[in-house]
Design an enzyme around this catalytic site. Sequence first.
Site, short mmCIF file in Angstrom:
data_model
loop_
_atom_site.label_atom_id
_atom_site.label_comp_id
_atom_site.label_asym_id
_atom_site.label_seq_id
_atom_site.Cartn_x
_atom_site.Cartn_y
_atom_site.Cartn_z
N SER A 198 0.82 -1.22 0.00
CA SER A 198 0.00 0.00 0.00
C SER A 198 0.85 1.26 0.00
O SER A 198 0.34 2.35 -0.26
CB SER A 198 -0.95 0.00 1.20
OG SER A 198 -0.24 0.06 2.42
N LYS A 213 -6.27 4.49 8.26
CA LYS A 213 -5.16 5.30 7.75
C LYS A 213 -5.52 6.78 7.73
O LYS A 213 -4.73 7.64 8.15
CB LYS A 213 -4.77 4.83 6.35
CG LYS A 213 -4.10 3.46 6.33
CD LYS A 213 -3.85 2.99 4.91
CE LYS A 213 -3.17 1.62 4.90
NZ LYS A 213 -2.96 1.10 3.54
#
EC number: 3.4.21.53
Length: 744
Positions: A615, A658
Amino acid sequence: MQKFKNTSEIEVLDEILGQERAIRAMEVGLKIDNSAYNIYVSGHSGTGKTTYTLKALNKYSVGKARHKDWCYVYNFEHPRDPISIGLKIGLGKVFKKDIEKLIEALLDELKDAFESEDYELGKNQLLESYDIEKESLLKEIKKYGEERGFKLKNSRLGMVFVPLKEDYEEEVSDEEFYKTKRELEHMAIQTVYKIRDIEDEAKEALLGLEEEIGRFIIDPHIDELSEKYKEYEKVVQYLKNLRDDILENIFLFYMDDEELKDKVDKDHFLKYRVNLFVDNEDEKTNSSAPIIVETNPSPANLFGKIEYDYYNGNLKTDFTKIIPGAVHKANGGYLVLYADQLLRYELSWDMLKRTIQSKKIIIDTNTSINPESIPIDIKVILIGSNYLYNLLYSYDNDFSKYFKIFVDFDNEMNKNEDNEMGIARFIALQCKKNNLKHFTYDAVQEVINFSTRLSGDIDRLSTEFNKIMEVIVEGNTYAEINNSEFVDKDDVKMAINEKRKRLNKIECKMDESIENGFTLIDTEGQRVGVINGLSVLSTGEYSFGRASRITATTSIGNRGVINIEREVKMSGSIHDKGILILSGYLSENFAQEYPLSMNASICFEQSYGGVDGDSASGAELYAILSSLGGIPIKQNIAATGSINQKGEIQVVGGITEKIEGFYYTCKNKGLNGNQGVIIPKNNSRNMILSEEVNNAIKEGMFHIYTVNNIEEAMEILTDMKFSEIKSLVKERLDSFAKLRDTSK
């Protein structure tokens, strides 16, 4: 979702929610009557798979009683091989009592019969007739001896003849004397043999009398039981063998206890007992097949065992010490096992497969007896994880033969009015069942929001009802603390927030490290080759997002992209793959005219626990492009998203955590209205943000940027057109190539 004031007004949930695929598979598996069609139930913990499985079995088992009572009895022909007998439900206990009553009755009746005057009279008359015959023989030989001048006399050596007169030996010749004596002695021997024959005949006649009396008393009992159990051939044969054994040992039934101690083993009568091995009497009223859940499937717990005693220094056992296992108890019905527990016992797994294949249960024993196997009619339901299912399917060739039905529970369901109402009804059920305060409409909506957050998709709801149940119970607790009549929205929020506080110690410690300047993270300004990447950390059940400073340096060379984490063995295989994809993008876009001549080092600063996942590959590329072009990157914007070799930004996991992680970092360092996060556009539906973060976004204090490709992201991070960025990068790479050519 239809409006209501609180959950006391709505109908409780009486079905599994959001598992249509699993329900159809279970129904098919239960309907197929084939020993190979056993069932594997899979799914995340808390999705209700165990609860539903047991509920489905309870519903489906009604009226499908094919199970029996099972007994073990003594094998009179082969004592080491106890015989198994199957009887209809409830008859096992009756049969056991019938045999106990039979033996008790025979002990009383036979003792009375052999202690009666009639028996003594008949016995004496019988023996008297033989005594008369013996006396007749003795008189005859005695008379004959006297006629020859000898009288019969008993001695230690038996019968001997001696002269009647002291001088008889002198009156006849020696030859005649010894001839006569030898003749008489021969006759005495013959008479002794005849007397012994008569005594044997007397014994046989006495035994015949005992047997005649025994049959007279025993046969009516045996005939009555044989008629009662005439449908069971093995019982009828057992009763016949039982009668023959009693007749053979009939003296044991009328001897005194003291005499028995001297003449026979104390456990002689044990062989006349019945071991009621499996008793299903409790099941006979509801006519349902048995459902057995075994949580500790050791070989003994599953397939039974044979117990033993120490006797005179030796191990001793018998058929009454055969103990059933879960498979025996579930015979004719359903056996539920947990895969992870079962696979702890390799022998149990092998024996289970062998039992399914052979359709009979064999008790594995090292003792001196070998019980007869019992035929099996059972459906096995294994409950476990997808991981174990895939392992078994891939590495155990027998698994697919015997477990042909896969019931797969989903951990999420569509977010629609029916399913939202289903969660409300689930809450109503738990309030009623557990005597909890009912939830207001707004409180239910807050639980639904929590369920959506668990799913990680704005269009989905979580089916992990164990976690939803925690919010229900803890929300009720805060309503009780506040003396509220109902659980309201604030109680649910409190439950969620307080649980977070119980679990977020590590997150708080990391926030403190940033605030104190120990962990270097900038949320303002611009820097070349430096970007804030985003990752998710997990501590047990709690996950949270964290900003990580990613740095890139570039120079002339030919080593390409160097992953520092990989060099020190702190990088996982997926992260390594992301770095290689990054190299592919650079090659396609900047190495078409000449080889890519550069060294680029990538590093997650102040990372000490290892890195995995792809990611951050987008952020890593942004940092490299920044370093190559000498282009500053905004530190107030963090980035997440994986890239492919064509520069497209792909979805990543944990997007909510996140975003919130960087938001709280910025909040702690000071929100200025310019901070935000770049995410893949296709991740938009995965943002289920907290109320605080949503409000900050609405008020323009925090921003979410969605992008499809590298170009869009770099323009946001640099406020430059990507064509300009690409030109600067290409110019630097051209200079690297020329310098390299010059140095050759």
